[in-house]
Design an enzyme around this catalytic site. Structure first.
Site, PDB file in Angstrom:
ATOM      1  N   GLU A 217      72.851 109.696 -16.221  1.00 19.64           N
ATOM      2  CA  GLU A 217      73.369 110.938 -16.791  1.00 19.64           C
ATOM      3  C   GLU A 217      72.998 111.126 -18.262  1.00 19.64           C
ATOM      4  O   GLU A 217      73.157 112.228 -18.794  1.00 19.64           O
ATOM      5  CB  GLU A 217      74.889 110.979 -16.638  1.00 19.64           C
ATOM      6  CG  GLU A 217      75.338 111.041 -15.187  1.00 19.64           C
ATOM      7  CD  GLU A 217      76.829 110.834 -14.996  1.00 19.64           C
ATOM      8  OE1 GLU A 217      77.395 111.407 -14.049  1.00 19.64           O
ATOM      9  OE2 GLU A 217      77.432 110.087 -15.798  1.00 19.64           O
TER      10      GLU A 217
ATOM     11  N   GLY B 238      81.712 115.631  -7.166  1.00 20.64           N
ATOM     12  CA  GLY B 238      81.749 116.022  -5.768  1.00 20.64           C
ATOM     13  C   GLY B 238      82.332 117.406  -5.628  1.00 20.64           C
ATOM     14  O   GLY B 238      83.405 117.699  -6.158  1.00 20.64           O
TER      15      GLY B 238
ATOM     16  N   MET C  10      85.492 111.445 -12.217  1.00 20.80           N
ATOM     17  CA  MET C  10      86.270 110.292 -12.653  1.00 20.80           C
ATOM     18  C   MET C  10      86.452 110.164 -14.167  1.00 20.80           C
ATOM     19  O   MET C  10      86.972 109.141 -14.622  1.00 20.80           O
ATOM     20  CB  MET C  10      85.637 109.001 -12.101  1.00 20.80           C
ATOM     21  CG  MET C  10      85.580 108.963 -10.576  1.00 20.80           C
ATOM     22  SD  MET C  10      84.811 107.470  -9.901  1.00 20.80           S
ATOM     23  CE  MET C  10      86.013 106.213 -10.372  1.00 20.80           C
ATOM     24  N   GLU C  11      86.039 111.160 -14.958  1.00 15.87           N
ATOM     25  CA  GLU C  11      86.133 111.009 -16.409  1.00 15.87           C
ATOM     26  C   GLU C  11      86.613 112.241 -17.171  1.00 15.87           C
ATOM     27  O   GLU C  11      87.216 112.130 -18.243  1.00 15.87           O
ATOM     28  CB  GLU C  11      84.751 110.605 -17.001  1.00 15.87           C
ATOM     29  CG  GLU C  11      84.206 109.293 -16.556  1.00 15.87           C
ATOM     30  CD  GLU C  11      83.422 109.371 -15.258  1.00 15.87           C
ATOM     31  OE1 GLU C  11      83.310 108.336 -14.573  1.00 15.87           O
ATOM     32  OE2 GLU C  11      82.936 110.474 -14.920  1.00 15.87           O
TER      33      GLU C  11
ATOM     34  N   ASP D  17      77.392 115.612  -4.267  1.00 21.58           N
ATOM     35  CA  ASP D  17      77.886 115.449  -2.909  1.00 21.58           C
ATOM     36  C   ASP D  17      79.014 116.450  -2.692  1.00 21.58           C
ATOM     37  O   ASP D  17      79.388 117.184  -3.607  1.00 21.58           O
ATOM     38  CB  ASP D  17      78.379 114.010  -2.676  1.00 21.58           C
ATOM     39  CG  ASP D  17      79.492 113.623  -3.640  1.00 21.58           C
ATOM     40  OD1 ASP D  17      80.656 113.938  -3.325  1.00 21.58           O
ATOM     41  OD2 ASP D  17      79.210 113.032  -4.710  1.00 21.58           O
TER      42      ASP D  17
END
Length: 233
Positions: free
Chosen positions: A11, A77, A176-177, A200
């Site tokens: 990233e 996602g 997640m962040e 995804d």
């Protein structure tokens, strides 16, 4: 100065490769690269996966480099049926979906004395949307959506959780962040924006889709960032 964060090497690698690097330092195990990107002074950090790593990195960058604004760029996602891999999202709001104080009458994601939803800076959202239009003119690239993104220390890969995140939070994507970054910036009164590319669709095929699509999604995010960073100078 602008601070830029990504969780994984994929990233941040494209940005780092295009920087005119003037120095690098490691703090709390996090490599921070300092330099210029297309004439804009930035510090670039790979924070690692998860909310704890993201919060530590954000606070460290604020304390040591005093950025005027902060941008987080990464993958996520998608939670809606019409989304396609490679589409981009600007998080207008972020929520920590794994905060659970419902035993005390609070909603999922709600902390005492704090808003449930963490809001990105409106002017940065607008500039990010403009940067998307510059990066993908003519409508032949990925789609852009602006809305709520939820964060938790869990890689979502099942339809039941996907539906719950849709219905409980009205969320476009899960990662997640981002909420940890936003919460830390909010406490420090630093304007921020979080952008995400969809790797995804957060269902049972998510792990395989993530691996297959990561490179393409990071290319899309880089095209956005190479327009956005100079716009935020």
């Amino acid at each position: 100065m602008l601070a830029v964060i990504g969780a994984m090497d994929e990233e941040v690698a494209l940005l780092r490769a295009e920087m005119k690097v003037v120095g690098a330092e490691t703090h709390a195990g996090i490599l921070v690269t300092k330099g210029e990107f297309k004439g804009t002074e930035i510090v670039l950090a790979q924070c690692g996966i998860g909310k704890v790593n993201a919060a530590i990195c954000t606070q460290m960058l604020i304390n040591l480099y005093n950025p005027d604004a902060l941008v987080f760029s990464g993958v996520a996602g998608g939670l809606l049926p019409n989304m396609q891999v490679g589409d981009l999202i600007i998080a207008s709001h972020l929520i920590q979906f794994d905060i659970d104080l419902t035993a005390f009458g609070r909603r999922h994601g709600e902390l005492p004395d704090s808003n449930r939803m963490i809001q990105s800076a409106p002017d940065l959202i607008e500039k990010t949307a403009d940067a998307f239009d510059d990066a993908f003119p003519g409508g032949d690239g990925p789609s852009l959506m602006i809305g709520t993104v939820v964060s938790g220390d869990r890689f979502v890969e099942d339809s039941k959780t996907l539906r719950w995140l849709q219905r409980e939070f009205g969320a476009l994507a899960t990662e997640m962040e981002g909420a940890a970054v936003g919460y830390t910036c909010q406490l420090n009164e630093v304007p921020f924006v979080v952008t995400r590319g969809l790797s995804d669709t957060a269902n049972e095929s998510a792990p395989d889709d993530f691996k297959s699509n990561l490179h393409t999604v990071c290319q899309h995010s880089f095209r956005l960032m190479e327009r956005l960073i100079p716009a935020l100078a």
